[in-house]
Design a protein around this motif. Structure first.
Motif, short mmCIF file in Angstrom:
data_model
loop_
_atom_site.label_atom_id
_atom_site.label_comp_id
_atom_site.label_asym_id
_atom_site.label_seq_id
_atom_site.Cartn_x
_atom_site.Cartn_y
_atom_site.Cartn_z
N ASN A 45 0.82 -1.21 0.00
CA ASN A 45 0.00 0.00 0.00
C ASN A 45 0.85 1.26 0.00
O ASN A 45 0.34 2.35 -0.31
N TYR A 46 2.11 1.12 0.40
CA TYR A 46 3.02 2.26 0.45
C TYR A 46 4.19 2.08 -0.52
O TYR A 46 5.26 2.66 -0.32
N SER A 47 3.97 1.31 -1.56
CA SER A 47 5.07 1.00 -2.48
C SER A 47 5.61 2.24 -3.17
O SER A 47 6.81 2.34 -3.47
N GLU A 48 4.74 3.22 -3.44
CA GLU A 48 5.21 4.44 -4.11
C GLU A 48 6.16 5.21 -3.20
O GLU A 48 7.20 5.71 -3.65
N GLU A 49 5.82 5.30 -1.91
CA GLU A 49 6.70 5.98 -0.96
C GLU A 49 8.00 5.21 -0.80
O GLU A 49 9.07 5.81 -0.65
N ILE A 50 7.92 3.88 -0.83
CA ILE A 50 9.13 3.06 -0.74
C ILE A 50 10.03 3.31 -1.94
O ILE A 50 11.25 3.39 -1.81
N PHE A 51 9.42 3.45 -3.11
CA PHE A 51 10.19 3.73 -4.32
C PHE A 51 10.91 5.08 -4.21
O PHE A 51 12.08 5.20 -4.60
N LYS A 52 10.22 6.07 -3.70
CA LYS A 52 10.86 7.38 -3.53
C LYS A 52 12.04 7.27 -2.58
O LYS A 52 13.09 7.89 -2.77
N PHE A 53 11.87 6.47 -1.54
CA PHE A 53 12.93 6.30 -0.57
C PHE A 53 14.12 5.57 -1.16
O PHE A 53 15.28 5.91 -0.90
N ILE A 54 13.86 4.55 -1.98
CA ILE A 54 14.94 3.74 -2.53
C ILE A 54 15.72 4.48 -3.61
O ILE A 54 16.78 4.03 -4.05
N MET A 55 15.22 5.64 -4.03
CA MET A 55 15.95 6.47 -4.98
C MET A 55 17.08 7.26 -4.33
O MET A 55 17.87 7.91 -5.00
N PHE A 56 17.16 7.21 -3.00
CA PHE A 56 18.16 8.00 -2.27
C PHE A 56 19.59 7.78 -2.78
O PHE A 56 20.31 8.76 -3.02
N PRO A 57 20.06 6.54 -2.94
CA PRO A 57 21.45 6.37 -3.41
C PRO A 57 21.68 6.92 -4.80
O PRO A 57 22.81 7.27 -5.15
#
Length: 263
Positions: free
Chosen positions: A35-47
């Protein structure tokens, strides 16, 4: 002991029960994470969006945006690629959320073979095993991967090359090393377990320290995402430190076990 006389079928039934509970926990946390996969994707873009500015001379390390990469967007090359990557990041996020339950079920499975005094260490085991895995994953995500991305995506790029990453390749790249670092950081617990089983001794571990250092750098060469020695050292040094922690802890564990047997 009654547990030692337990038939194989009962052991298999117990194993199936523990695996089932772990899978149910994983499914529940996966559904929450999805349900929060979009937010997880934004987070995983950090590197990808940030790199580490490192100076040995001035002794500082801080994050700085990479102008060439800051606006980079991931592309998908197949109709279902983005959907599968949402599933994949949700699965890994769910896996990390369900780690306490999984480690608890692992403890419940092995606890019949432990002494009564040892069974009370279930809470320290769950907290230490979960904490070490998450710390290793965080170390990789916030330290190693930004270095790696800054190196791989800017090395001799010039004005003729532009990074255009597939979401599948980027996510697989990140998740593989995050999980690898998380698993590697479980080394102290593995050492304690091997000591408990009598497979290794603290004296043997200390005697073979030089081989452990060599193996740490070889393992780092395979697991780190870049070929440079700096990133390999970033992984090898924690492995060596965790090995030393295992050497320090295992004698205390052996002494307690010997004292228990003497009683």
């Amino acid at each position: 002991m009654e547990d030692e006389k337990m038939p194989l079928t009962e052991h298999l039934g117990e194993l199936r029960k523990r695996i089932t509970i772990s899978l149910v926990a994983l499914l529940a946390t996966f559904m929450v994470a999805f349900n929060y996969s979009e937010e997880i994707f934004k987070f995983i873009m950090f590197p990808l969006r940030y790199n580490l500015d490192f100076s040995v001379k001035n002794m500082y390390v801080h994050f700085v945006p990479q102008d060439k990469l800051q606006n980079t967007k991931l592309v998908f090359l197949a109709p279902a690629e983005a959907f599968w990557m949402n599933l994949k990041v949700s699965f890994v996020a769910g896996l990390m959320l369900s780690l306490p339950v999984m480690f608890h079920q692992l403890w419940k499975f092995i606890s019949p073979g432990l002494l009564p005094k040892e069974r009370r260490y279930v809470i320290p085991f769950i907290f230490s095993a979960t904490g070490l895995f998450l710390f290793g994953a965080a170390f990789c995500f916030f330290i190693v991967l930004p270095f790696a991305m800054g190196f791989l995506l800017t090395y001799k790029v010039g004005d003729f090359l532009m990074p255009m990453l597939s979401v599948g390749q980027y996510v697989d790249f990140c998740l593989r090393f995050i999980l690898a670092f998380g698993a590697v950081f479980e080394l102290p617990i593995i050492i304690i377990f091997l000591t408990k089983m009598g497979i290794v001794t603290p004296k043997t571990l200390a005697k073979n320290r030089k081989y452990a250092v060599l193996i740490a750098f070889i393992l780092a060469a395979f697991l780190t995402p870049t070929p440079d020695a700096f990133n390999q050292t970033l992984m090898a040094l924690p492995i060596i430190l965790l090995y030393e922690i295992g050497i320090w802890i295992s004698p205390l564990f052996v002494k307690k076990e010997a004292k228990t047997e003497g009683d």
